[in-house]
Design a protein around this motif. Sequence first.
Motif, short mmCIF file in Angstrom:
data_model
loop_
_atom_site.label_atom_id
_atom_site.label_comp_id
_atom_site.label_asym_id
_atom_site.label_seq_id
_atom_site.Cartn_x
_atom_site.Cartn_y
_atom_site.Cartn_z
N GLU A 277 -15.58 -18.93 31.14
CA GLU A 277 -14.67 -18.12 31.95
C GLU A 277 -13.34 -18.85 32.07
N THR A 278 -12.29 -18.20 31.61
CA THR A 278 -10.95 -18.77 31.68
C THR A 278 -10.23 -18.21 32.89
N GLU A 279 -9.98 -19.08 33.86
CA GLU A 279 -9.23 -18.68 35.04
C GLU A 279 -7.74 -18.74 34.73
N VAL A 280 -7.05 -17.65 34.95
CA VAL A 280 -5.61 -17.58 34.70
C VAL A 280 -4.90 -17.82 36.03
N GLN A 281 -4.51 -19.06 36.25
CA GLN A 281 -3.85 -19.43 37.49
C GLN A 281 -2.34 -19.19 37.38
N GLY A 282 -1.69 -19.11 38.51
CA GLY A 282 -0.24 -18.97 38.49
C GLY A 282 0.22 -17.66 39.10
N LYS A 283 1.51 -17.58 39.31
CA LYS A 283 2.11 -16.45 40.03
C LYS A 283 2.92 -15.58 39.07
N ARG A 284 2.80 -14.28 39.26
CA ARG A 284 3.62 -13.32 38.53
C ARG A 284 4.51 -12.59 39.54
N GLN A 285 5.79 -12.53 39.26
CA GLN A 285 6.73 -11.83 40.13
C GLN A 285 7.46 -10.75 39.35
N LEU A 286 7.54 -9.57 39.94
CA LEU A 286 8.36 -8.48 39.44
C LEU A 286 9.38 -8.16 40.52
N LYS A 287 10.66 -8.30 40.18
CA LYS A 287 11.72 -8.09 41.15
C LYS A 287 12.52 -6.84 40.80
N LEU A 288 12.57 -5.90 41.73
CA LEU A 288 13.43 -4.73 41.61
C LEU A 288 14.70 -5.08 42.38
N LEU A 289 15.68 -5.60 41.68
CA LEU A 289 16.83 -6.25 42.31
C LEU A 289 17.66 -5.30 43.17
N SER B 212 8.05 -27.32 38.83
CA SER B 212 7.52 -28.13 39.91
C SER B 212 6.01 -28.00 39.95
N TYR B 213 5.35 -29.01 40.52
CA TYR B 213 3.89 -28.97 40.61
C TYR B 213 3.45 -29.63 41.91
N SER B 214 2.51 -28.99 42.57
CA SER B 214 1.87 -29.58 43.75
C SER B 214 0.39 -29.27 43.69
N LYS B 215 -0.42 -30.16 44.23
CA LYS B 215 -1.86 -29.96 44.19
C LYS B 215 -2.27 -28.71 44.95
N ASP B 216 -1.54 -28.39 46.00
CA ASP B 216 -1.89 -27.21 46.80
C ASP B 216 -1.38 -25.92 46.16
N GLY B 217 -0.13 -25.94 45.70
CA GLY B 217 0.47 -24.72 45.18
C GLY B 217 0.37 -24.56 43.69
N GLY B 218 -0.05 -25.61 42.97
CA GLY B 218 -0.15 -25.52 41.52
C GLY B 218 1.21 -25.55 40.85
N TRP B 219 1.28 -25.00 39.66
CA TRP B 219 2.51 -24.99 38.88
C TRP B 219 3.42 -23.86 39.32
N ASP B 220 4.71 -24.14 39.31
CA ASP B 220 5.70 -23.12 39.63
C ASP B 220 6.92 -23.38 38.75
#
Length: 390
Positions: free
Chosen positions: A177-189, A364-372
């Motif tokens: 099982e591959t966990e896809v970590q990270g955030k996706r943002q869609l901005k309607l400016l 940036s990277y933090s143990k709590d927030g992960g990669w950004d």
Amino acid sequence: MVICGQVTGSRYETKVVLTRPLSVDGDSDIDYRAPNLSQRITSLFKSVLPGSDLTRLKLPPLFNYPKSHLQCYGETVYCIGSDMLSRCNQADNSIERFTSVVAWSISTLRPALFGCAPYNPILGETHHVSRATLNVLLEQISHHPPVSALHATDEKQNIELIWCQHCVPNFHGAWVETEVQGKRQLKLLCRGETYEMNSPNLLIRLLPMPAVFWTGNVRIRCPENGLEAELRYGPKSSFLGLRGSHRSVKGKICETSTRKTLFELNGHWDRTVTMKHNDSGKQTVIYNAEEVLSGLKAPIVNDPQGVQSTESAAVWRELSMAIMSQDWEKAKQAKNAVEEKQRELLRERESKGATWVPQHFSVSYSKDGGWDCSPTQQWVPPAPIVVPLS
């Protein structure tokens, strides 16, 4: 269809290989798969211990199909039959915009093949493609662990996408099982709205019957309009998806403050997804895979001089051509050449005490927030590679 563009100049000539995306059924117009893949992949994992770091597992070219993970990520955004992304910004009603975003999110799910995986992108690899006024740029910002960043903008529609994805495969003996970590943002400016969402996980079942499918929960929320959606992909209660539909999607849209359910969602991401209004009972189709994922075309090289040496389609060109011709010895040599070049560059950086810095993103990277990540430019420029619209 295979598109081989030429990057010409006074001192070099580089072939760029681009292929059409997989169809919704996982079919391709090129037969590049080695025989007996199911047996081969099962045999490969017999020597792997549960809990092993699969990101360092070296797959022979027999298990690759001819494109990089960066290209696959990009295709979910720019290879689409109908422009669902623009629709997200068109409705004046906030609920209609939100349901359009949910439908667009479903459209980014694509088929995966058992026994075949894209190439692991090299550090600093890029992929730059335009579809009409939408310009998409990806960069591999980390190799170990593998982290990919995406920035896409459409100045005409006032839309921006920012993704940062970190894939973490976990081997459990009978499945991966591959966990896809990270955030996706869609901005309607122009609306002042930011939609945040995650990705489902990819499950590869080895036993008792080989299969691969998307599974898990996806949450989509928009703080500005007070709405959120909860989606579940794949069967809810079955052992590794032995019962039920692998491609099902169920969920709801509700008010964040009251938790009141406004709509219920039900269907399949490879067919249709319907939305039922909880008060009136009225049902509407918000997603039709046949309209969105049929007849997808391969990108083409529009500006040969503008293609960068870090472009995915250039980095892996020799390997892709060898795989498509099923010349496995040449494929092995081509893959080794790319990997050895990366090892040389790493040794060179280490000898100088240098740190690699991404070209297009601040990371940036933090143990709590992960990669950004955040893009270093406001708008992605038009790309030398484009997707034909007709």
